[in-house]
Design a protein around this motif. Structure first.
Motif, PDB file in Angstrom:
ATOM      1  N   SER A 157     -64.309  21.595 -99.925  1.00 44.77           N
ATOM      2  CA  SER A 157     -64.569  22.058 -98.561  1.00 44.77           C
ATOM      3  C   SER A 157     -66.018  21.808 -98.174  1.00 44.77           C
ATOM      4  O   SER A 157     -66.299  21.364 -97.055  1.00 44.77           O
ATOM      5  CB  SER A 157     -64.261  23.557 -98.438  1.00 44.77           C
ATOM      6  OG  SER A 157     -62.900  23.755 -98.186  1.00 44.77           O
TER       7      SER A 157
ATOM      8  N   TYR B  77     -61.955  14.926 -88.948  1.00 45.03           N
ATOM      9  CA  TYR B  77     -62.679  16.054 -88.354  1.00 45.03           C
ATOM     10  C   TYR B  77     -63.609  15.578 -87.241  1.00 45.03           C
ATOM     11  O   TYR B  77     -63.701  16.204 -86.189  1.00 45.03           O
ATOM     12  CB  TYR B  77     -63.490  16.795 -89.427  1.00 45.03           C
ATOM     13  CG  TYR B  77     -62.666  17.689 -90.325  1.00 45.03           C
ATOM     14  CD1 TYR B  77     -61.529  18.328 -89.830  1.00 45.03           C
ATOM     15  CD2 TYR B  77     -63.021  17.903 -91.644  1.00 45.03           C
ATOM     16  CE1 TYR B  77     -60.770  19.153 -90.646  1.00 45.03           C
ATOM     17  CE2 TYR B  77     -62.273  18.725 -92.472  1.00 45.03           C
ATOM     18  CZ  TYR B  77     -61.143  19.336 -91.969  1.00 45.03           C
ATOM     19  OH  TYR B  77     -60.398  20.156 -92.778  1.00 45.03           O
TER      20      TYR B  77
ATOM     21  N   GLN C   8     -61.656  14.797 -84.258  1.00 42.51           N
ATOM     22  CA  GLN C   8     -61.096  15.989 -83.631  1.00 42.51           C
ATOM     23  C   GLN C   8     -62.139  16.766 -82.828  1.00 42.51           C
ATOM     24  O   GLN C   8     -61.859  17.258 -81.744  1.00 42.51           O
ATOM     25  CB  GLN C   8     -60.466  16.883 -84.709  1.00 42.51           C
ATOM     26  CG  GLN C   8     -59.898  18.195 -84.226  1.00 42.51           C
ATOM     27  CD  GLN C   8     -58.733  18.010 -83.276  1.00 42.51           C
ATOM     28  OE1 GLN C   8     -58.160  16.939 -83.159  1.00 42.51           O
ATOM     29  NE2 GLN C   8     -58.391  19.067 -82.567  1.00 42.51           N
TER      30      GLN C   8
ATOM     31  N   ASN D  51     -68.984  23.930 -85.286  1.00 45.43           N
ATOM     32  CA  ASN D  51     -68.198  22.861 -85.913  1.00 45.43           C
ATOM     33  C   ASN D  51     -67.969  23.133 -87.391  1.00 45.43           C
ATOM     34  O   ASN D  51     -66.890  22.862 -87.920  1.00 45.43           O
ATOM     35  CB  ASN D  51     -68.898  21.511 -85.750  1.00 45.43           C
ATOM     36  CG  ASN D  51     -68.598  20.865 -84.413  1.00 45.43           C
ATOM     37  OD1 ASN D  51     -67.482  20.978 -83.905  1.00 45.43           O
ATOM     38  ND2 ASN D  51     -69.574  20.210 -83.834  1.00 45.43           N
TER      39      ASN D  51
ATOM     40  N   PHE E  26     -65.154  25.536 -87.608  1.00 43.32           N
ATOM     41  CA  PHE E  26     -63.874  24.873 -87.309  1.00 43.32           C
ATOM     42  C   PHE E  26     -63.377  24.085 -88.526  1.00 43.32           C
ATOM     43  O   PHE E  26     -62.218  24.193 -88.913  1.00 43.32           O
ATOM     44  CB  PHE E  26     -64.015  23.896 -86.135  1.00 43.32           C
ATOM     45  CG  PHE E  26     -64.169  24.552 -84.791  1.00 43.32           C
ATOM     46  CD1 PHE E  26     -63.711  25.833 -84.563  1.00 43.32           C
ATOM     47  CD2 PHE E  26     -64.755  23.862 -83.736  1.00 43.32           C
ATOM     48  CE1 PHE E  26     -63.839  26.439 -83.330  1.00 43.32           C
ATOM     49  CE2 PHE E  26     -64.890  24.452 -82.484  1.00 43.32           C
ATOM     50  CZ  PHE E  26     -64.439  25.742 -82.293  1.00 43.32           C
ATOM     51  N   CYS E  27     -64.274  23.282 -89.109  1.00 48.77           N
ATOM     52  CA  CYS E  27     -63.860  22.432 -90.224  1.00 48.77           C
ATOM     53  C   CYS E  27     -63.529  23.269 -91.453  1.00 48.77           C
ATOM     54  O   CYS E  27     -62.547  23.018 -92.147  1.00 48.77           O
ATOM     55  CB  CYS E  27     -64.950  21.418 -90.571  1.00 48.77           C
ATOM     56  SG  CYS E  27     -65.311  20.258 -89.256  1.00 48.77           S
TER      57      CYS E  27
ATOM     58  N   ASN F 293     -62.459  26.294 -91.560  1.00 43.91           N
ATOM     59  CA  ASN F 293     -61.246  27.089 -91.351  1.00 43.91           C
ATOM     60  C   ASN F 293     -59.979  26.261 -91.200  1.00 43.91           C
ATOM     61  O   ASN F 293     -58.887  26.804 -91.225  1.00 43.91           O
ATOM     62  CB  ASN F 293     -61.406  27.957 -90.101  1.00 43.91           C
ATOM     63  CG  ASN F 293     -62.351  29.120 -90.336  1.00 43.91           C
ATOM     64  OD1 ASN F 293     -62.648  29.462 -91.472  1.00 43.91           O
ATOM     65  ND2 ASN F 293     -62.820  29.720 -89.257  1.00 43.91           N
ATOM     66  N   ASP F 294     -60.123  24.961 -91.012  1.00 46.94           N
ATOM     67  CA  ASP F 294     -58.943  24.144 -90.751  1.00 46.94           C
ATOM     68  C   ASP F 294     -57.983  24.146 -91.928  1.00 46.94           C
ATOM     69  O   ASP F 294     -58.394  24.080 -93.091  1.00 46.94           O
ATOM     70  CB  ASP F 294     -59.366  22.699 -90.453  1.00 46.94           C
ATOM     71  CG  ASP F 294     -58.189  21.756 -90.619  1.00 46.94           C
ATOM     72  OD1 ASP F 294     -57.309  21.788 -89.747  1.00 46.94           O
ATOM     73  OD2 ASP F 294     -58.139  21.025 -91.625  1.00 46.94           O
TER      74      ASP F 294
ATOM     75  N   ILE G  71     -55.102  19.843 -90.712  1.00 46.79           N
ATOM     76  CA  ILE G  71     -55.590  18.483 -90.944  1.00 46.79           C
ATOM     77  C   ILE G  71     -55.755  18.235 -92.443  1.00 46.79           C
ATOM     78  O   ILE G  71     -55.357  17.193 -92.961  1.00 46.79           O
ATOM     79  CB  ILE G  71     -56.925  18.249 -90.188  1.00 46.79           C
ATOM     80  CG1 ILE G  71     -56.710  18.446 -88.685  1.00 46.79           C
ATOM     81  CG2 ILE G  71     -57.477  16.862 -90.467  1.00 46.79           C
ATOM     82  CD1 ILE G  71     -57.956  18.320 -87.840  1.00 46.79           C
TER      83      ILE G  71
ATOM     84  N   SER H 113     -60.541  32.068 -90.549  1.00 46.94           N
ATOM     85  CA  SER H 113     -59.477  31.072 -90.563  1.00 46.94           C
ATOM     86  C   SER H 113     -58.114  31.750 -90.462  1.00 46.94           C
ATOM     87  O   SER H 113     -57.914  32.828 -91.010  1.00 46.94           O
ATOM     88  CB  SER H 113     -59.547  30.281 -91.853  1.00 46.94           C
ATOM     89  OG  SER H 113     -58.349  29.580 -92.062  1.00 46.94           O
TER      90      SER H 113
ATOM     91  N   SER I 171     -52.493  26.605 -82.118  1.00 46.32           N
ATOM     92  CA  SER I 171     -53.304  27.022 -83.261  1.00 46.32           C
ATOM     93  C   SER I 171     -52.672  28.163 -84.030  1.00 46.32           C
ATOM     94  O   SER I 171     -53.354  28.926 -84.690  1.00 46.32           O
ATOM     95  CB  SER I 171     -54.735  27.349 -82.839  1.00 46.32           C
ATOM     96  OG  SER I 171     -54.733  28.267 -81.803  1.00 46.32           O
TER      97      SER I 171
ATOM     98  N   GLY J 136     -51.446  27.727 -88.886  1.00 47.80           N
ATOM     99  CA  GLY J 136     -51.929  28.353 -90.112  1.00 47.80           C
ATOM    100  C   GLY J 136     -51.261  29.702 -90.363  1.00 47.80           C
ATOM    101  O   GLY J 136     -50.852  29.997 -91.490  1.00 47.80           O
TER     102      GLY J 136
END
Lengths: 275, 275
Positions: free
Chosen positions: A72, A144, A147, A201, A204-205, A207-208, A211, B98, B209, B212
């Motif tokens: 991560s 990412y 996106q 950002n 966001f990344c 927590n994704d 993707i 998340s 969203s 998840g």
């Protein structure tokens, strides 16, 4: 006077209850993580008798969590660095460089904001598979960037457009090239906005899950969020260890939130009110 | 003009067209063969997909609740109830977590002997099988989604309040208007643009969203009762290996979002005019 006091309580009490409902789930989880398995089964609600970290250690070492954590960190760092670089360059170009079609280009970025990921996800996976980028860090990082770039460009452009054109002109008269203006003026002046949008950002990344699930199928490439979902199957009978894994995934986010609360809120609203 | 057209085509139209085109071809044995509307015919005969669309209907019906909660809370915070700063940061914090973390935490809270059922027990109501009862599960997931995201909308509302003219509020107060009157005649008309924005973004958030949460909390179950189109797309793409069929579902999702979005904007415009 009396009426005002009563109505004030009518508002304050539900608000306090809601605040409790917001905080309690996390407290419950943290408390569960500090208990022995036996204690948790016996009584879920009692306070843990001491801060026991052995569940956290188990979750960190035995389940591959350390590896997922590193994955991560790699993906988020790479994606945020590229997002900030591309976003600030494009934001500068769209706000201060007049060229043919610059206005339409900005509109194009805006339009991209409204195409949801689910609509493009099938073609995206196919393209990634065709180019051999599935299950690689560059593939995930690129996804990412693709996106979140429209949002980043949009925020940077609206921030930069508040910088007067005279400053850019003066820098040019002093002999700066376009790149010189970008490096010496725009990058330093844009630091507050870069920090805000960078933090957002990163969240966001980090927590994704969708993707990462699509593009990093192999076990050793799992990101932390995908890893947490696999922890659940592994420790379904050992809730304290599972709760520890959840905590490991949540703590970096909570730390970022405590430090950058205002910046996150600013970035969220900057994207909304002007949109 | 050329670069602008390129961006719009590349970001917006191309993946969309690619998807639509792809949805008209077959999977597996019929890979690459044009099959016309076969995928769509199959899609609308699949009870799981129809269930997913029905759940979208529920989301639309629950939308006013998801907008009203942050709207009312933002109003109180704006009117400076005691502790408003504290509430602002507490309410916002789940928004940075998340969906995987939120879902995992609520899996613990909603378990049969978990805190929520304990609370119901104290109130004298029997335990509810929050995630195992097919009539309840979808509302549970939506409820958790609202818990996790109302802070985001709250912050957007607050930034809308910042643009409101305080003189109007003072005037209303000195005329002796009650709180409901102030909300109805001053705040709602003054914030119509913000309310519109929150309606649209909340709906998009619900449609795109919740992956998840569904993935972690219910995996679409029990009995497929918590399917949403985005989860269905993922299953078909990732698990069933039917990308062309998944593209057809993507195209339907996009159309649904377009219709819902446009309907919302036009309804809100109309009510805005009546005020």
């Amino acid at each position: 006077m009396r009426g005002a006091r009563i109505s004030r309580w009518l508002i304050a009490a539900p608000m306090a209850l809601l605040a409790l409902a917001t905080i309690y789930p996390l407290v419950f989880t943290a408390n569960a993580a500090m208990k022995t398995r036996h204690d948790y089964v016996l009584d879920r609600f009692s306070l843990a008798d001491s801060l026991r970290w052995d569940n956290v250690v188990t979750a960190w070492t035995s389940a591959g969590t350390a590896r997922y954590f590193l994955n991560s960190v790699i993906a988020v760092t790479g994606a945020v660095a590229l997002l900030l670089l591309f976003g600030s360059m494009a934001g500068f170009a769209l706000s201060h460089l007049r060229f043919r079609g610059s206005r339409a280009l900005l509109l194009g970025c805006l339009a991209a904001l409204f195409v949801p990921f689910q609509v493009i996800m099938v073609p995206l996976v196919r393209t990634m598979a065709d180019t051999g980028l599935v299950d690689t860090y560059p593939g995930l990082i690129l996804a990412y960037v693709a996106q979140f770039l429209p949002f980043t460009i949009y925020l940077m452009a609206s921030y930069y457009s508040a910088i007067p054109a005279e400053i850019v002109d003066a820098a040019r008269i002093d002999g700066n090239t376009t790149y010189g203006v970008y490096l010496r003026i725009m990058l330093p002046m844009g630091l507050p906005a870069l920090l805000s949008v960078g933090v957002l950002n990163a969240l966001f990344c980090w927590n994704d899950v969708l993707i990462a699930l699509l593009l990093m199928p192999s076990a050793e490439h799992r990101t932390l969020m995908v890893g947490v979902t696999s922890l659940r199957g592994q420790y379904s009978a050992d809730i304290p260890t599972f709760a520890s894994g959840v905590l490991i995934a949540a703590v970096p986010v909570l730390a970022v939130y405590l430090f950058f609360q205002r910046r996150i809120a600013d970035a969220v609203t900057a994207g909304s009110t002007k949109g | 003009m050329a670069p602008a057209v390129l961006v719009i085509v590349l970001f917006r139209l191309w993946p969309l067209l690619l998807g639509v085109n792809f949805s008209l071809t077959g999977d597996g044995d019929r890979n690459g063969v044009v099959v016309g509307l076969d995928n769509y015919v199959e899609l609308f005969a699949d009870p799981l997909f129809l269930g997913a669309l029905r759940n979208v209907g529920w989301l639309v019906l629950l939308l006013p609740v998801a907008v009203a909660i942050p709207g009312i809370l933002a109003t109180f915070i704006y009117l400076r109830v005691p502790g408003h700063r504290f509430y602002r940061s507490v309410y916002f914090f789940p928004a940075v977590l998340s969906p995987v973390i939120v879902g995992s935490i609520f899996n613990l809270l909603l378990s049969f002997g978990g805190p929520l059922n304990r609370l119901l027990d104290v109130l004298g109501i029997g335990p509810v099988d929050w995630l195992g009862d097919s009539h309840v599960a979808m509302f549970t997931v939506v409820g958790v989604h609202i818990w996790a995201t109302f802070g985001m909308a709250l912050v957007v509302f607050l930034s809308g309040f910042a643009t409101l003219d305080p003189a109007l509020l003072d005037a209303a107060r000195s005329d002796g208007a009650t709180l409901p009157q102030v909300i109805r005649h001053v705040i709602v008309p003054g914030l119509s643009r913000t309310i519109q924005f929150v309606f649209v973004t909340t709906m998009i958030g619900m449609l795109t969203s919740m992956f998840g949460l569904i993935y972690v909390m219910t995996s679409g179950g029990p009995g497929g009762s918590t399917y949403l189109p985005e989860y269905y797309i993922w299953i078909q793409q990732g698990q069933m290996n039917r990308p062309a069929y998944a593209s057809a579902a993507s195209t339907v999702l996009f159309l649904v979002m377009l219709v819902v979005g446009l309907a919302q904007v036009s309804i809100l415009r109309r009510t805005g005019r009546e005020d």
